[in-house]
Design a protein around this motif. Structure first.
Motif, PDB file in Angstrom:
ATOM      1  N   ASP A 186      -3.029 -10.394  10.155  1.00  0.00           N
ATOM      2  CA  ASP A 186      -1.865 -11.142  10.305  1.00  0.00           C
ATOM      3  C   ASP A 186      -0.851 -10.313  10.952  1.00  0.00           C
ATOM      4  OD1 ASP A 186      -0.674 -13.547   8.948  1.00  0.00           O
ATOM      5  OD2 ASP A 186       0.612 -12.448   8.131  1.00  0.00           O
ATOM      6  N   ASN A 187      -0.865  -8.934  10.795  1.00  0.00           N
ATOM      7  CA  ASN A 187       0.046  -8.205  11.600  1.00  0.00           C
ATOM      8  C   ASN A 187      -0.252  -8.423  13.103  1.00  0.00           C
ATOM      9  OD1 ASN A 187       1.237  -7.504   9.100  1.00  0.00           O
ATOM     10  ND2 ASN A 187       0.994  -5.446   9.291  1.00  0.00           N
ATOM     11  N   ARG A 231       2.282 -11.468   0.566  1.00  0.00           N
ATOM     12  CA  ARG A 231       3.019 -10.453   1.311  1.00  0.00           C
ATOM     13  C   ARG A 231       4.393 -10.624   0.628  1.00  0.00           C
ATOM     14  NH1 ARG A 231      -0.052 -13.075   4.975  1.00  0.00           N
ATOM     15  NH2 ARG A 231       1.583 -14.711   5.239  1.00  0.00           N
ATOM     16  N   TRP A 287       0.857  -1.154  -0.141  1.00  0.00           N
ATOM     17  CA  TRP A 287       0.036   0.103  -0.062  1.00  0.00           C
ATOM     18  C   TRP A 287       0.837   1.380   0.199  1.00  0.00           C
ATOM     19  CZ3 TRP A 287       0.244  -3.921   3.427  1.00  0.00           C
ATOM     20  CH2 TRP A 287       1.036  -3.733   4.566  1.00  0.00           C
ATOM     21  N   TYR A 302       6.082  -8.231  -0.705  1.00  0.00           N
ATOM     22  CA  TYR A 302       6.864  -7.005  -0.401  1.00  0.00           C
ATOM     23  C   TYR A 302       7.949  -7.010   0.863  1.00  0.00           C
ATOM     24  CZ  TYR A 302       2.676  -6.818   2.847  1.00  0.00           C
ATOM     25  OH  TYR A 302       1.590  -7.159   3.737  1.00  0.00           O
ATOM     26  N   ARG A 303       7.641  -8.416   1.561  1.00  0.00           N
ATOM     27  CA  ARG A 303       8.637  -8.635   2.422  1.00  0.00           C
ATOM     28  C   ARG A 303       9.797  -9.676   1.852  1.00  0.00           C
ATOM     29  NH1 ARG A 303       4.070  -9.445   7.200  1.00  0.00           N
ATOM     30  NH2 ARG A 303       3.755  -7.306   7.185  1.00  0.00           N
ATOM     31  N   ASN A 322       3.841 -17.153  13.241  1.00  0.00           N
ATOM     32  CA  ASN A 322       3.967 -16.722  11.767  1.00  0.00           C
ATOM     33  C   ASN A 322       5.103 -17.880  11.236  1.00  0.00           C
ATOM     34  OD1 ASN A 322       4.329 -15.771   9.399  1.00  0.00           O
ATOM     35  ND2 ASN A 322       4.526 -13.680  10.210  1.00  0.00           N
ATOM     36  N   VAL A 368      -3.834  -7.032   5.745  1.00  0.00           N
ATOM     37  CA  VAL A 368      -2.758  -7.787   6.449  1.00  0.00           C
ATOM     38  C   VAL A 368      -2.924  -7.274   7.875  1.00  0.00           C
ATOM     39  CG1 VAL A 368      -1.080  -7.666   4.852  1.00  0.00           C
ATOM     40  CG2 VAL A 368      -1.293  -5.761   6.047  1.00  0.00           C
TER      41      VAL A 368
END
Lengths: 245, 176
Positions: free
Chosen positions: B38-39, A148, A118, A150-151, B160, B35
């Motif tokens: 998840d975060n 994800r 984002w 971007y990680r 995670n 997210v």
């Protein structure tokens, strides 16, 4: 003394902001050749740097031309046959961040979109875009990126792990509070250095030289056969930097 | 007639730009919304905070760990406005490790939603890209819902499994 080595307040609520957006300079485009280390975005700073803009000159409007050009590496058609996404990645070499907040390079925002990130600003550590670049390249070639993406470290979940890196494989490494992901394009003659094409390497897409040992994992798209690939000796000139000089 | 056509074209382009921009804004929020849960569930602490102070630290200069010399530690002090998961406090201090070449550009300021890990010494740090979210209403509401579900035990914290994790939390990384 600069802000990298001094401890100081940048700003505090109620105080006049004294954020100085000073960037490291290297004296007329000359890289440091001795001592210290070299800054490297989204990866370890020991990396050297390079390279070319011949594949897509029209995308280089945001290039930082303070950096002296070095000769391009040979891109072997045989290698890209086993890793067709590399044509796309090579075509992006030279895409660079735009300096200043809210002045993002639209191409890098496309990378963000590919990784479902984002961010609206391409500069700074919080929006490191190496993983987004990898996602964009894979997506352009019909290969689904990891969730994800971007990680950087999430790319360890991508495709299949390979023991020996081959041209076009994605390498992943870790650091405190993040990591780095990039495509491998070659190795040094003694095999101690890897040449990685990645996004956000010194704020641009480029090929950089890294010590082999820093790369923890290599992955390859599941539907492609890594066993047919090889890792060529990198023949392009690459400027040395920092402690490696 | 030509003028009228020109006006129409200009109007069309303007409308396209506005809708395109709105679409981008929406997709940005949509990405971030995906997210939030998840975060929150995979880190040690998540809160809506207001950053009050930013300073650099020499910590990395003195570190002998490989690669640390190339990092810069930026320490954020923030006022907790609302916590969503983890121990409640009034203020928090956390470190964001950035590459030196990133410099001080694009540093966070104002109100944000931040998810943090604790290191070996119990100090908070930003674990990776994407653990900082804009303080948009949709995202705050989503975080509040997750907090309520956690309190009602309809959701639980999880380890995670995707490598980007808190290595020293009770739910360690798969590799640690």
């Amino acid at each position: 003394m600069n802000y990298f080595t001094s401890q100081r307040d940048l700003w505090e609520v109620g105080a006049i902001p004294k954020l100085t957006l000073q960037r490291p300079t290297f004296g007329g485009g000359t890289r440091p050749t001795q001592g210290g280390s070299y800054p490297q975005v989204c990866g370890l700073g020991e990396a050297a740097w390079g390279q070319f803009n011949l594949f897509n000159p029209f995308l280089n409007l945001d290039r930082d031309d303070d950096y002296p050009a070095v000769a391009p590496a040979k891109v072997e058609a045989a290698h890209t046959k086993n890793a067709p996404w590399m044509k796309t990645a090579i075509g992006e070499i030279g895409v660079a961040e735009r300096k200043g907040k809210y002045r993002a390079n639209p191409r890098i925002l496309e990378y963000f979109k590919a990784s479902k990130f984002w961010g609206k600003d391409d500069s700074g550590g919080k929006n490191a875009w190496c993983g987004s670049f990898a996602a964009w390249v894979m997506q352009k070639n019909g290969i689904k990126p990891v969730a994800r993406a971007y990680r950087a470290k999430e790319w360890k979940n991508f495709g299949k792990k390979i023991d020996k890196p081959v041209y076009g494989a994605l390498g992943i490494k870790s650091r405190k509070g993040g990591g780095h992901v990039a495509f491998i394009v070659g190795q040094s003659k003694d095999g101690n250095k890897y040449y990685m094409l990645g996004g956000n390497q010194d704020n641009r897409v480029q090929i950089s030289e890294y010590p082999r040992k820093v790369w923890e994992t290599f992955v390859f798209p599941i539907k492609h056969d890594a066993s047919k690939g090889v890792l060529p000796i990198h023949t392009g000139k690459t400027a040395k930097a920092g402690s490696e000089a | 007639m030509m003028k009228l056509a020109g006006v129409f074209i200009a109007l069309f382009l303007a409308i396209s730009c506005v809708s395109c921009s709105a679409e981008n804004e929406d997709s940005n929020t949509e990405f971030a919304l995906a997210v939030v849960e998840d975060n929150i569930l995979t880190t040690d602490y998540t809160a809506l905070v207001e950053i009050t102070r930013v300073r650099t630290s020499e910590a990395m200069q003195n570190s002998t760990a490989p690669g640390d010399q190339d990092l810069m530690a930026i320490i954020f002090t923030a006022k907790i406005l609302q916590d969503f998961q983890g121990q409640a406090q009034e203020h928090i201090e956390y470190t964001h490790y950035v590459e030196r070449s990133d410099g001080l550009e694009g540093l966070s300021s104002g109100v944000i939603i931040v998810s943090l890990c604790k290191d070996k010494q119990g100090a908070f740090y930003l674990p990776d890209v994407g653990y900082e979210l804009p303080a948009e209403q949709d995202l705050i509401e989503s975080a509040q819902e997750i907090k309520a579900l956690l309190e009602a035990k309809q959701l639980s914290l999880r380890r995670n499994g995707d490598y980007a994790c808190c290595p020293y939390s009770p739910r360690p990384c798969p590799e640690s």
